[in-house]
Design a protein around this motif. Structure first.
Motif, PDB file in Angstrom:
ATOM      1  N   LEU A  50       0.822  -1.215   0.000  1.00 25.99           N
ATOM      2  CA  LEU A  50       0.000   0.000   0.000  1.00 25.99           C
ATOM      3  C   LEU A  50       0.861   1.272   0.000  1.00 25.99           C
ATOM      4  O   LEU A  50       0.540   2.254  -0.673  1.00 25.99           O
ATOM      5  CB  LEU A  50      -0.923  -0.030   1.233  1.00 25.99           C
TER       6      LEU A  50
ATOM      7  N   ASP B   4     -13.035  -0.616   2.266  1.00 30.05           N
ATOM      8  CA  ASP B   4     -13.671  -0.200   3.517  1.00 30.05           C
ATOM      9  C   ASP B   4     -14.829   0.733   3.170  1.00 30.05           C
ATOM     10  O   ASP B   4     -14.607   1.869   2.754  1.00 30.05           O
ATOM     11  CB  ASP B   4     -12.665   0.535   4.414  1.00 30.05           C
TER      12      ASP B   4
ATOM     13  N   TYR C 155      -7.374   8.059   5.358  1.00 29.16           N
ATOM     14  CA  TYR C 155      -6.204   8.770   5.864  1.00 29.16           C
ATOM     15  C   TYR C 155      -6.204  10.200   5.340  1.00 29.16           C
ATOM     16  O   TYR C 155      -6.638  10.446   4.210  1.00 29.16           O
ATOM     17  CB  TYR C 155      -4.911   8.130   5.342  1.00 29.16           C
TER      18      TYR C 155
ATOM     19  N   ARG D 152     -18.530   0.551   9.744  1.00 32.53           N
ATOM     20  CA  ARG D 152     -17.604   0.191   8.665  1.00 32.53           C
ATOM     21  C   ARG D 152     -17.833  -1.266   8.238  1.00 32.53           C
ATOM     22  O   ARG D 152     -18.041  -2.140   9.076  1.00 32.53           O
ATOM     23  CB  ARG D 152     -16.175   0.395   9.159  1.00 32.53           C
TER      24      ARG D 152
HETATM   25  C1  G1P Z   1      -4.520  -1.946   4.857  1.00 35.10           C
HETATM   26  C2  G1P Z   1      -3.494  -1.246   5.742  1.00 35.10           C
HETATM   27  C3  G1P Z   1      -3.796  -1.499   7.218  1.00 35.10           C
HETATM   28  C4  G1P Z   1      -5.229  -1.064   7.534  1.00 35.10           C
HETATM   29  C5  G1P Z   1      -6.226  -1.762   6.587  1.00 35.10           C
HETATM   30  C6  G1P Z   1      -7.623  -1.202   6.771  1.00 35.10           C
HETATM   31  O1  G1P Z   1      -4.340  -3.329   4.996  1.00 35.10           O
HETATM   32  O2  G1P Z   1      -2.193  -1.716   5.406  1.00 35.10           O
HETATM   33  O3  G1P Z   1      -2.900  -0.782   8.019  1.00 35.10           O
HETATM   34  O4  G1P Z   1      -5.525  -1.351   8.866  1.00 35.10           O
HETATM   35  O5  G1P Z   1      -5.849  -1.568   5.206  1.00 35.10           O
HETATM   36  O6  G1P Z   1      -8.564  -1.869   6.000  1.00 35.10           O
HETATM   37  P1  G1P Z   1      -4.948  -4.396   3.929  1.00 35.10           P
HETATM   38  O7  G1P Z   1      -6.366  -4.620   4.340  1.00 35.10           O
HETATM   39  O8  G1P Z   1      -4.815  -3.778   2.580  1.00 35.10           O
HETATM   40  O9  G1P Z   1      -4.099  -5.628   4.098  1.00 35.10           O
END
Ligand code: G1P
Length: 298
Positions: free
Chosen positions: A113, A136, A210, A256
């Protein structure tokens, strides 16, 4: 002095969406629909409501359906106009972007990310920007990013959205160390990406919203590998906890849904279906019927 306005947002949409195969073999995960709107539309609507004017997509191969989705569709629009379907034309308006308001940049290797956001650095320039992860989806009376923009106007620095998650789930998230927990806006002392439950500094997880300062892009320039061997956005933000500007977390008001998982997607489908005035009665009585049948069968 108030911090500079946030008018740009980055949407990392380069992921393969393997958890939704075979559906995602030929359609981007972000085009999958909750009721009748693609996931990405919810993120765009939320960004618009928070005052975002420029939309930057970090894409990859196989994501061109997203570009078409946000473009005008002259044949479709003229067919709807001819048949007097003004209501549908109105619905399509949300999918249109002014020329120059949307930009696409490719992430040509899946490196995490942090790397995805870094790919947008030239389009972001030297100003604060938002990042929205379309997986999300947040149902809220006041859109989550708007709540964050309002809080950020008071704090400056970086801001992340936060919510409590259960210990079994904590290792799937960026986790916050907020020291003393106070009101809804908390000063962040540290952040770790996907820690084991026993090592997690709290049960407060970062959710995919963010507001970041351009300093985070400078931190990403170092390309430091973190959890899972990926370049993590969490690590680049964590570096800012040591600066004067600092990092803040907002415990947002809203529900969420993790639409990156099958169960989260199904839950969101039910919630958004029930929230629709044109569908809720029929849908609710169907759900009651199904539940009753399931109970009887047990
Ligand atoms: C990403 C971020 C993580 C965050 C999350 C939220 O993770 O790296 O820090 O808490 O999104 O959905 P991923 O879900 O892409 O593994």
């Amino acid at each position: 002095m108030k911090p500079r306005k946030v008018t740009k947002a980055v949407f990392p949409v380069a992921g393969l969406g393997t958890r939704f195969l075979p559906a995602t073999k030929s359609i981007p995960k972000e085009i999958m629909t909750l009721v009748d709107r693609p996931l990405i539309q919810y993120a765009i609507d939320e960004a618009r409501a928070a005052g975002i004017k420029e939309f930057i997509f970090v894409t990859s191969r196989g994501k061109s359906a997203l570009e078409d989705y946000f473009d005008h569709a002259p044949e479709l629009e003229s067919a709807l106009r001819k048949s007097g379907k003004d209501d549908l034309l109105e619905i399509l308006k949300d999918t249109n972007m002014d020329s120059g308001a949307i930009a696409y940049v490719r992430q040509n290797r899946a490196m995490g990310l942090g790397h995805a956001v870094w790919c947008a650095r030239r389009l972001i320039g030297n100003e604060p920007f938002a990042v929205l992860l379309p997986d999300d989806v947040i149902a809220a009376e006041r859109p989550c990013l708007l709540q964050m923009v309002e809080a950020y106007e008071e704090t400056g620095g970086c801001m992340v959205a936060a919510m409590e998650v259960s210990p079994e789930k904590i290792s799937s998230y960026g986790v916050l160390d907020v020291g003393q927990e106070g009101g809804n806006v908390m000063k962040v002392k540290g952040m770790v990406e996907k820690p084991k439950a026993k090592d997690a500094p709290s049960n407060l997880a970062v959710i995919g919203r963010y507001i970041l300062t351009p300093k985070v892009l400078t931190n990403l320039n170092r390309m430091k590998q973190g959890a899972g061997g990926e370049i993590q956005l969490t690590d680049a933000i964590a570096e800012e906890t040591k600066t004067k500007a600092g990092v803040y977390a907002l415990r947002f008001r809203g529900q969420r849904y993790d639409c990156g998982s099958k169960i989260g997607f199904l839950q969101a489908t039910v919630a958004f279906g029930l929230a629709r005035p044109d569908l809720c009665n029929e849908f609710a009585s169907y759900l009651h019927e199904v539940m009753a049948m399931q109970k009887a069968a047990q």
